[in-house]
Write a protein that holds these residues in place. Sequence first.
Motif, mmCIF file in Angstrom:
data_model
loop_
_atom_site.group_PDB
_atom_site.id
_atom_site.type_symbol
_atom_site.label_atom_id
_atom_site.label_comp_id
_atom_site.label_asym_id
_atom_site.label_seq_id
_atom_site.Cartn_x
_atom_site.Cartn_y
_atom_site.Cartn_z
ATOM 1 N N ALA A 127 28.887 75.420 -45.019
ATOM 2 C CA ALA A 127 27.986 75.880 -46.068
ATOM 3 C C ALA A 127 26.900 74.850 -46.383
ATOM 4 O O ALA A 127 25.788 75.197 -46.757
ATOM 5 N N ARG A 128 27.235 73.586 -46.224
ATOM 6 C CA ARG A 128 26.289 72.545 -46.604
ATOM 7 C C ARG A 128 25.217 72.260 -45.560
ATOM 8 O O ARG A 128 24.220 71.605 -45.840
ATOM 9 N N GLU A 129 25.467 72.688 -44.326
ATOM 10 C CA GLU A 129 24.489 72.385 -43.281
ATOM 11 C C GLU A 129 23.285 73.321 -43.458
ATOM 12 O O GLU A 129 23.439 74.509 -43.690
ATOM 13 N N HIS A 130 22.094 72.730 -43.346
ATOM 14 C CA HIS A 130 20.898 73.577 -43.411
ATOM 15 C C HIS A 130 20.488 73.904 -41.997
ATOM 16 O O HIS A 130 20.173 73.019 -41.221
ATOM 17 N N ILE A 131 20.535 75.158 -41.673
ATOM 18 C CA ILE A 131 20.322 75.538 -40.289
ATOM 19 C C ILE A 131 19.044 76.343 -40.151
ATOM 20 O O ILE A 131 18.865 77.368 -40.797
ATOM 21 N N LEU A 132 18.132 75.832 -39.318
ATOM 22 C CA LEU A 132 16.888 76.547 -39.075
ATOM 23 C C LEU A 132 17.061 77.431 -37.845
ATOM 24 O O LEU A 132 17.557 76.970 -36.826
ATOM 25 N N PRO A 133 16.649 78.699 -37.946
ATOM 26 C CA PRO A 133 16.821 79.596 -36.799
ATOM 27 C C PRO A 133 16.035 79.109 -35.581
ATOM 28 O O PRO A 133 14.982 78.492 -35.726
ATOM 29 N N THR A 134 16.559 79.370 -34.383
ATOM 30 C CA THR A 134 15.837 79.018 -33.161
ATOM 31 C C THR A 134 15.614 80.265 -32.328
ATOM 32 O O THR A 134 16.331 81.250 -32.467
ATOM 33 N N GLN A 135 14.614 80.208 -31.458
ATOM 34 C CA GLN A 135 14.289 81.316 -30.551
ATOM 35 C C GLN A 135 14.738 80.942 -29.143
ATOM 36 O O GLN A 135 14.796 79.762 -28.818
ATOM 37 N N PRO A 136 15.013 81.941 -28.309
ATOM 38 C CA PRO A 136 15.352 81.626 -26.906
ATOM 39 C C PRO A 136 14.217 80.851 -26.238
ATOM 40 O O PRO A 136 13.047 81.137 -26.482
ATOM 41 N N LEU A 137 14.573 79.844 -25.421
ATOM 42 C CA LEU A 137 13.559 79.072 -24.699
ATOM 43 C C LEU A 137 13.209 79.804 -23.408
ATOM 44 O O LEU A 137 14.014 80.581 -22.885
ATOM 45 N N ALA A 138 12.005 79.550 -22.920
ATOM 46 C CA ALA A 138 11.644 80.076 -21.596
ATOM 47 C C ALA A 138 12.444 79.286 -20.571
ATOM 48 O O ALA A 138 12.380 78.056 -20.542
ATOM 49 N N LEU A 139 13.199 79.977 -19.737
ATOM 50 C CA LEU A 139 14.100 79.284 -18.819
ATOM 51 C C LEU A 139 13.361 78.777 -17.585
ATOM 52 O O LEU A 139 12.390 79.385 -17.149
ATOM 53 N N ASN A 140 13.837 77.685 -17.031
ATOM 54 C CA ASN A 140 13.294 77.249 -15.740
ATOM 55 C C ASN A 140 13.941 78.106 -14.645
ATOM 56 O O ASN A 140 14.898 78.841 -14.915
ATOM 57 N N PRO A 141 13.439 78.033 -13.407
ATOM 58 C CA PRO A 141 13.926 78.969 -12.374
ATOM 59 C C PRO A 141 15.446 78.895 -12.153
ATOM 60 O O PRO A 141 16.096 79.939 -11.999
#
Length: 765
Positions: free
Chosen positions: A182-196
């Motif tokens: 509960a105490r951790e502040h978590i910022l949402p992330t987006q999928p990264l563009a993958l390498n081949p």
Amino acid sequence: MIARVTLEIALRKEFDYLIQPGLEGQVEVGTRVQVPFGPRKVLGVVTALAEESAHAKLRPILKIISTPALVTPNVLALARWISGYYCCPLEIALKSVLPEAVRREQAGWRERLFVRALPFAGELPKLPKRQLEVWNIIEERREMPLQELLELAETTAATVRRLEDRGLVTVAPQISERDPYAREHILPTQPLALNPAQAAALAAVMKAMDGPNAERGARNVELHAAADRELNRQSPIVSRQSTFLLHGVTGSGKTEVYLQAIAHALAQGKGAIVLVPEISLTPQTVERFKARFSSGPLQTLVAVLHSHLSAGERHDEWHKIRQGRARIVIGARSAIFAPVEPLGLIIVDEEHEHTYKQEEAPRYHARDMAIVRGQLEGAVVVLGSATPSLESYYNCRKGKYTLIELPERVDNQKMPHVRVVDMRQAARKGKGPPIFSPQLKEAITQRLERGEQTILFLNRRGYSSSLLCPLCGFVAQCPNCSVSLTYHRTEQKLCCHICGETKPVPAICPNEKCRNPGIRYAGLGTQKVEETLAKLFPHARIKRMDSDVMKRKEDYRRVLGDFRIGKTDILVGTQMIAKGLHFPNVTLVGIIYADLALHQPDFRAGERTFQLLTQVAGRAGRGDVEGEVFVQAFTPFHPAIQCARRHDFAGFYEQEIEFREQLKYPPVSRVALLTLKDRNEDKVKFSADHLKREVENGLRGLKDLILAGPAPAPLLRAETYYRYQIMVRTRQMSKLSRLLAKITGALALPKDVTLTVDIDPMDLS
Ligand code: ADP
Ligand code: ZN
């Protein structure tokens, strides 16, 4: 109707009970119940339902502990599989699949008093100032825990009770969920563009998830039949399309592949289980998963299961999964039993880790359970590692798993430069072997001057010492088993812990070209390293990290925190520092004594050394400056060390598998380790001889059987118990398990002598 119940008190059988009319329809397979047993009331799990019983006068079930059933059909099938394969009673297997906090008779939810605003008609009555303040808060929030309201309004419960008397609010107990993060502040992330390479890996996994296997959901399988069929195979069955080994170097972006594969499972309406070693379950790891799935269309709760949670937290996390609110579970070993339904994907990160094996009954291996469960559920399994276990790589070669490789680091960072230092030369110059070679000393000095950081690693595991010549690198070996002999100080003997061979202790080095009288017993600890370091570099800021100094979780965080912000120059530690740490300013890693792990009396010694060196080396050069690694060794040309130097996993595998083939060690065969213990050594020895004869008789039918021992265990005396071992090797493990269950069931051992059976043991000590 009749319920067959497996009781918690170990009795090795199911008992029949009546389901009285009031409970009909509520009792299903997997339900936890309380039943009478003699004069007692005991807890158990319904493991089958039946129309009739062979027994007359059945007693009725007393009560149901929880609905819906806690043990889902697939998890029950898994428990049965464990019981058969790992030679343990079903009640022991069932204990493992439900956390203690969930098995309790009382529901473990925490109730707190909540204040709720009630609708009222007409005008708000005139309120005294204090009450009005409280009302204003609660009117806006509508509902909140009483305690929070009191803190916010700086008032007492009495004021709130006044509002209750006026009919404006209610105060009532309500379930309040504990959230360990509960105490951790978590910022949402987006999928990264993958390498081949990543994209190809993900595509292969997703294709399997969309394949015909996925259709074969749990309900279409005859579960018990499946579990039985499973038992009749040599190894956990696997279909080529559904198990992957993701072999990716450290920092190659495996986690990003996991995250996107999990997103695919969610999009299919399924859940996922992610296993990581306990030591890697840091807040940062958990955060990466929570951050990705905390918002967006696939949003779901991510439940966390591990041993540092309080019982209450574990209870709540588990039920979030059971209720389907959390569809992703991240946890250590036992999370493989989490009741995710339907399950689409299982990920086992760092699959080579030995902590996946439980070292008490049931002695299951979570990686192998992942494969069995994947099979039962029609779920895809991804095993990930920079240093795969020989077992998993072998299964790829045999076509059982599909190998996917990520050969490069994501950010084009180079792999660190590894130098092997021959300590025999350093030893010849001085009086004995120094702790630090001149090369490593020089490298540390440079780092201190440049303000860069150093990690020094010493693997001090193991109990007994091997005999080592510091001049030529000679180590006393067993002629039959190709493991090093162990020095027994009290008897002045060298002894093989696999076959029992003994030899006298040589007074001088047996190597004819050497004949050094200064042959000695290897043994050096991190504390000694720290002390010596402090003398050599009086101005350096040094911290040590091992289980002697790290008593609490906070210690670990504090030392790593200090290191991260640059308050420490040199960190000295055991394998605790080998895993997953990512410090950009670390440009030097020193491995003090790489041979130490090599000379453990264990056929996996070479494999462990290779894994350890590769993992530790992976800590260097995670920032902009290229990393450098010094490996100090007395046997610098050993393949485990040379292959680690070249980052050459395939090369290591080829020579190691040849050795396993020759001596018929896993993965070429399978091992069962039988250990007997008692306080009286003669009694254990006698019992071990007796057991050996029984095993010889009982296993006659196994064609490829190899029996070794009895021999004293490497850890001969532990906690005042003497231990003797018999090692059984065969390819037909399921058959062996069944025969062993029969033999040990009928075995009459002297009072107090205990026997443990470890199938596929990881720890031979
Ligand atoms: P591994 O699990 O193989 O050790 P990680 O998944 O931790 O590697 O990746 C290492 C770093 O690279 C992480 O900081 C991660 O965010 C980043 N990363 C992974 N994949 C990509 C990508 N495709 N593009 C950019 N950065 C990436
Ligand atoms: Zn031997």
